[in-house]
Design a protein around this motif. Sequence first.
Motif, mmCIF file in Angstrom:
data_model
loop_
_atom_site.group_PDB
_atom_site.id
_atom_site.type_symbol
_atom_site.label_atom_id
_atom_site.label_comp_id
_atom_site.label_asym_id
_atom_site.label_seq_id
_atom_site.Cartn_x
_atom_site.Cartn_y
_atom_site.Cartn_z
ATOM 1 N N GLU A 40 0.832 -1.208 0.000
ATOM 2 C CA GLU A 40 0.000 0.000 0.000
ATOM 3 C C GLU A 40 0.869 1.262 0.000
ATOM 4 O O GLU A 40 0.543 2.255 -0.661
ATOM 5 C CB GLU A 40 -0.928 -0.017 1.217
ATOM 6 C CG GLU A 40 -1.965 -1.118 1.181
ATOM 7 C CD GLU A 40 -2.726 -1.241 2.493
ATOM 8 O OE1 GLU A 40 -2.582 -0.333 3.351
ATOM 9 O OE2 GLU A 40 -3.449 -2.241 2.671
ATOM 10 N N SER A 44 0.957 4.117 -2.817
ATOM 11 C CA SER A 44 0.721 5.516 -2.442
ATOM 12 C C SER A 44 1.824 6.414 -2.983
ATOM 13 O O SER A 44 1.565 7.513 -3.485
ATOM 14 C CB SER A 44 0.649 5.652 -0.922
ATOM 15 O OG SER A 44 -0.449 4.941 -0.390
ATOM 16 N N GLY A 48 0.290 8.674 -5.591
ATOM 17 C CA GLY A 48 -0.244 9.769 -4.811
ATOM 18 C C GLY A 48 0.727 10.869 -4.445
ATOM 19 O O GLY A 48 0.315 11.961 -4.047
ATOM 20 N N SER A 498 -2.988 9.646 5.591
ATOM 21 C CA SER A 498 -3.971 8.666 5.114
ATOM 22 C C SER A 498 -3.805 7.351 5.863
ATOM 23 O O SER A 498 -2.681 6.934 6.181
ATOM 24 C CB SER A 498 -3.799 8.417 3.611
ATOM 25 O OG SER A 498 -3.948 9.615 2.877
#
Length: 697
Positions: A40, A44, A48, A498
């Motif tokens: 993850e 990210s 992101g 997040s």
Amino acid sequence: MSLFATLSRSVALTIILVVTSPMAIAQLEPTEEQRQAAVEIADSLRYGHYAEVSFDEAWSQEAFGRYLDILDGQRAYLLSRDIEPYRHLETDLADTLFDGELDEAFALYNRLNERHTARVEWLLEHLDDDTTFNFDGNERLELDREDAAWAESQRELDALWQKRLKNDALTLALSDQDDEQIVENLRQRYEGQLSRLDQTESEDVFGLIMAAVTSTIDPHTSYLSPRQGESFDIQMSLSLEGIGALLQSDGEYVKVSSLVAGGPAERAGVLEPADRIIGVGQEDGEMVNVIGMRLDNVVDLIRGPKGSVVKLDVVPAQAVDMTRSQTVEITRDTVDLEDQAAQSEVIDIERDGATHRLGVIEIPTFYVDFDAWQAGEDDYRSTTRDVAKEVEKLKRQDVEGIVLDLRNNGGGALQEANSLIGLFIDRGPTVQVRDADGRINLYGDSEAGTLYDGPLGVLVNRLSASASEILAGAIQDYGRGIVMGSQTFGKGTVQTLSDLSHGEIKLTRAKFYRISGASTQNRGVEPDIEFPSLIDPERIGESSLDHALEWDTVQDVQYRRYGEPERYLDALLSAHQERAAGNPNFRYLERQSALSRELREQNTSVSLNREQRERETQAQEAEQLALENQRRRALGLEELEEWTDARDATALSDNDSEDGNTDEEDATSVERAHVLEAAEVLLDYAHLESTQRFVNR
């Protein structure tokens, strides 16, 4: 023959390290939750993050090198052959990350843990061999080995650690401890290290791996474990009971990066940025050595209930020898909104037989009472509202100009920076924010009218960051006033937090740009009139951080210019330099800053000969003391006998204004000198502007 006499002899006579059996130490392994979180985090970062991240071989090489630096940055534990089995990660670490395959990264940590544990046991064994210390000989210990090659043999590292052990003992001997005390203190230190190594958990190792991964992208992107996420939430709510200091790792040391405005440490005046904390103790307890301790463990030791006292063993930023530490005490407390509120004062300047009044508003942070604001209360507290009240107060006192003091202001609520700028302009843009997709949002002041349109100055320093830089940059771009002080921090990025399936990720998602199109990232805001500072930009600030995002530009926006301060800069600079040449505090700042840089460049190693070490330290501190006493003589102050007394004396004079002393008495303070000179520069600017308006009539 004594232990340390033995240590001074040929390496050939040293005792070879007996490596602890791998079976004797628990082998840590990644959990399924951590494997999933790694995937993850990789996603990210790829999709992101603000920057375009390429997970190629070059990235893998950088991340692997960073991991080695985190594990053994001083090349003191691992051998070259320990690393070889994992060298393939230099090319395929990215692939293993996206697959959640963390086993080999954990295995490398386990190898480091074995070597580290064996080395500490070696130190304890040598302490038990002999307790008579001898500090003769001509050996020197290299202080920074981050660029050293990995050792090929255990014999090489034994030679290094013989010197390190001798240095540890000499450091204590120079603080007047006898042989028995030295052995006992070192034994406690090394046994504490063994205990902490034994308490390492899988989550700790995962955190180290993810730190290597994220720090290759930028210094503000990071993984937060569930425990760290809790601490982060507490800090953001300002309910954390501690000392109000932000800390960071600096090799084996914990360094103060900044002080929280209005916090206990700032109020006490006993800590400064770049100070190193080497020991932590409770009010009635023993001092715990924290050299080599993980940052979060040091933070846990410093925390405590409100009203309790924590003792810190601190090596001042300006110290040239790690033996010159000082014990300070700070009473733990929470940071209230009131402690961070803007405050104003009036400075009287005598010129040509007339008294001129200048206002100064200190703005420690950009704050807003979010709960009251969201509840729709009319009288909620905020930076803008409090500054507006102070402006009105100063206007009633007929000041000829106002200085906004943003020194040490690390930022805060962006909306407050925007609305605060609006007090000094009549509507307009204030900052551009570009996100990871390249979209640019423009923020600004939408309210018509100006609360104050008179001469304006902004005072900044290296610790002015983020929202402070937005305000200073906007005032400069609008031509609304003069920016004075030193180059700001350069924090021009925006992070979001997040949730992950395990822990959280703090991710850089956007970047600030001034209305002129220039980023505040990395370069910060350059002052129009520069003041000398003891904060070294090579040690504090965005540009001092590894992998900081670069400065760049976007398209500028349309905005109205309110003045042309640049027309007067030559005259302002000339007048400032003339005053500074005759100001003992400014001369001291310039000379002390240059001397500190020179001494740091010289001190790449330390002597392990006691007499030579004392001579070197005394010579270096004599130079620093001479500068301080030169300043004190010029100000009519009592001279000091020891350089280590300088900080206490400076802190006392810095707090004089709180005791109701006059500007004349305040002028003895180094920090106060900046405020007084900022008022002088602003008065010059006000007169030049007034003269120009008269000529143009």
